[in-house]
Scaffold this active site. Sequence first.
Site, PDB file in Angstrom:
ATOM      1  N   LEU A  99       0.906  -1.163   0.010  1.00 29.20           N
ATOM      2  CA  LEU A  99      -0.053  -0.042   0.122  1.00 29.20           C
ATOM      3  C   LEU A  99       0.999   1.223   0.027  1.00 29.20           C
ATOM      4  O   LEU A  99       0.570   2.229  -0.670  1.00 29.20           O
ATOM      5  CB  LEU A  99      -0.938  -0.020   1.373  1.00 29.20           C
ATOM      6  CG  LEU A  99      -1.836   1.261   1.445  1.00 29.20           C
ATOM      7  CD1 LEU A  99      -2.663   1.389   0.255  1.00 29.20           C
ATOM      8  CD2 LEU A  99      -2.656   1.271   2.738  1.00 29.20           C
ATOM      9  N   LYS A 100       1.950   1.334   0.959  1.00 29.94           N
ATOM     10  CA  LYS A 100       2.658   2.425   0.964  1.00 29.94           C
ATOM     11  C   LYS A 100       3.466   2.922  -0.417  1.00 29.94           C
ATOM     12  O   LYS A 100       3.472   3.776  -0.997  1.00 29.94           O
ATOM     13  CB  LYS A 100       3.934   2.292   2.173  1.00 29.94           C
ATOM     14  CG  LYS A 100       5.062   3.093   2.023  1.00 29.94           C
ATOM     15  CD  LYS A 100       6.221   2.747   2.950  1.00 29.94           C
ATOM     16  CE  LYS A 100       7.169   3.600   2.991  1.00 29.94           C
ATOM     17  NZ  LYS A 100       6.772   5.050   3.536  1.00 29.94           N
TER      18      LYS A 100
ATOM     19  N   HIS B 200       4.804  17.749   7.772  1.00 30.59           N
ATOM     20  CA  HIS B 200       4.119  16.760   7.331  1.00 30.59           C
ATOM     21  C   HIS B 200       3.299  16.784   6.290  1.00 30.59           C
ATOM     22  O   HIS B 200       2.285  16.096   5.714  1.00 30.59           O
ATOM     23  CB  HIS B 200       2.933  16.321   8.565  1.00 30.59           C
ATOM     24  CG  HIS B 200       3.695  15.454   9.771  1.00 30.59           C
ATOM     25  ND1 HIS B 200       4.206  16.010  10.631  1.00 30.59           N
ATOM     26  CD2 HIS B 200       3.817  14.066  10.056  1.00 30.59           C
ATOM     27  CE1 HIS B 200       4.545  15.173  11.665  1.00 30.59           C
ATOM     28  NE2 HIS B 200       4.606  13.995  11.127  1.00 30.59           N
TER      29      HIS B 200
END
Length: 774
Positions: A26-27, A709
């Site tokens: 998924l990453k 982030h």
Amino acid sequence: MTSKTAAAAVRATVYGYPRQGPDRELKKAVEGYWKGRVTAGALHRTTAELRAATWRDLAAAGLHEVPTGDFSYYDHVLDTSVMVGAIPARHRAALAADPLDGYFAMARGTQDVAPLEMTKWFDTNYHYLVPELGPDTVFAADPAKQLGELQEALALGLAARPVLVGPVTYLLLAKPAPGAPAGFDPLTLLDRLLPVYAEVLAALRAAGAEWVQLDEPALVQDRTPAELNAAARAYRDLGALTNRPKLLVASYFDRLGEALPVLAKAPVDGLALDFTGPAAANLDDLAAVGGLPGKRLVAGVVDGRNIWINDLTASLTTLATLLGLAGHVDVAASSSLLHVPLDAAAERDIDPRIARWLAFARQKTTEIATLARGLGHGTAAIAAELAVNRADLALRAGSALTRDPAVRARTAAVTPADARRSLPYPERTVAQRARLGLSPLPTTTIGSFPQTTELRTARADLRAGRIDADTYERRVEAEIREVVAFQEKAGLDVLVHGEPERDDMVAYFAERLTGYLATRHGWVQSYGTRYVRPPVLAGDVSRPEPMTVRWTTHAQSLTARPVKGMLTGPVTMLAWSFVRDDQPRAETARQVALALRDEVADLEAAGTAVIQVDEPALRETLPLRAATRPGYLAWATEAFRLTTGGLRPDTQIHTHMCYAEFGDILQAIDDLDADVISLEAARSHMRVADELAGAGYPREVGPGVYDIHSPRVPAADETAALLRRALEAVPAERLWVNPDCGLKTRAWPEVRASLEHLVTAARTIREELRGSSS
């Protein structure tokens, strides 16, 4: 143990499962999409394959009902915001133009648009995207994701149960949108939200859902009568719907307490309760309200958050008691298995004696299925599994691998004086300012710098034996030279060495302390595509040799400016590890603190004038119930002070925290007795600065002015505006300028530009301050 009727009713299930896939597929797919290497179609195909593989694995392990809807490209709370149409105005155009890109813009931001605020999911290290709601919020149902995943599971011939964040928890997790009136409470939107949930439930029923799970973990916290009344009203109205599936309301992480009778009386079809750790009190509480006659109880008796094998015999005893308290009892983990790694069998390098004590997600599903068979068919049906389990538990309890007499003697000898600095802060700060000679509004970073491809390759080559230690260390030294040179050129005041030798802020230290074990494949999602490998703390802790001194002193040799020594604090070392459950956490924290105390002393002896001991998890680990918080905060703050208590007055101690609700622990922050604290503040619009000022916090503060982030680069004037906002709460002589968090996950071009803007903004504000004082 049970009748044939009860046996037929016992099912095994889970509330959620790790999303990433065995090799973090998924990453890789999501990050490939962000970089333009993976198409949207390929991303959707990869994720559909991951979901199907997970459901097949769960069914093969003996689970009778699989969860759907728990999968997410980024975060399940963000998914809920999309499901109910709670899209901030600044993101609506992007979402309308391309739902996938708009979704990721809400999560990560763009150069022009800020993302949603991010904070911790209750007392876990998982981060969720905070809903932004205001009195003008208009909800609209969009159940496409939930319907699609349900249909995928049904097409595989599986019994599937959609899992949604419940409406009360969703609103309690939300914050007022920018511009909302002061004092606005998102919970006032409940009556506006419930019809949207009703529409989603009807759509799921039409698509074939027999049951739908509504997660309400916020109800395990201390709640006001108004909040409990809102929960009662929500489930009265949803329960009264005629066009709905059966409703299972789930809670986890602690006991329901005063919310239990509210939900037990509600016209819903079942409850899912946690019966592990402090939530074991749910057993007596359930009996006290008369149980759940005629309703389904899903009993979370396997710990969904730690990685130790379950005591099957003890769990069966609990389950047998619960049989008399509900119409049907099924077996589950205590919470979603999102919080544990995928498969302990993949770990080939762990001592086989210890490996027998470990249970990751796949092992936990086996335990759940075993308990369901034992409950339904009697203990004779699982006699072999029970015998193996008892033997493994006995071996662990008596193992010399978990105990070190020298460590235990040292912790027993600790006195209160060991956890105190020799001078109070007002006297220390005079000595520190004289030693450091810093400008007003000193600039610094939190510690880590980008981990380049070359650096990661060198680390992998070292582990694979393709290069030797000397070659690797020369590569690390070269990286440090580059990081120090950049910081000097950019004009930062207090430098860092960039932490190129560390792939993780906890694992790096764990690998150099006794008592810890490292995994190779034990990945757990922290946020989005950020995965960590929490180490396993299996035994007593000590520090055989220095861990950071070489790198810090090398960096200091390259510059005349002060270089911070960087350590991860004892509470975070526990919170971001899988901690032993065979002794109190306070005892384990004291062991870790003493090991770190040795490192801090060696840094100071090497001439390090500034040492940062990070504790981002101090708030995260705060118990969910107020009654148990004082005891936790007492040992947590003592552990920090024990780490730093032996230092000279002119050695400046920093700490760092991020992405948490700091207002709940302001007194504890003061009790740490750190000289400087840096905190996340950019996404939350400097709210923490006001909170600290309101509490009379007397020490130096660095509220973050750069959100690391997000990939966007804040302009210098934007950063300066945040600094002016901070100065409204914190006087200039106590204000530092720094990013929100470490820079490891960012790319060098973003970091260079953002830090240059940060320094420019600090210089601008310094000039303004000089002008106003002249």
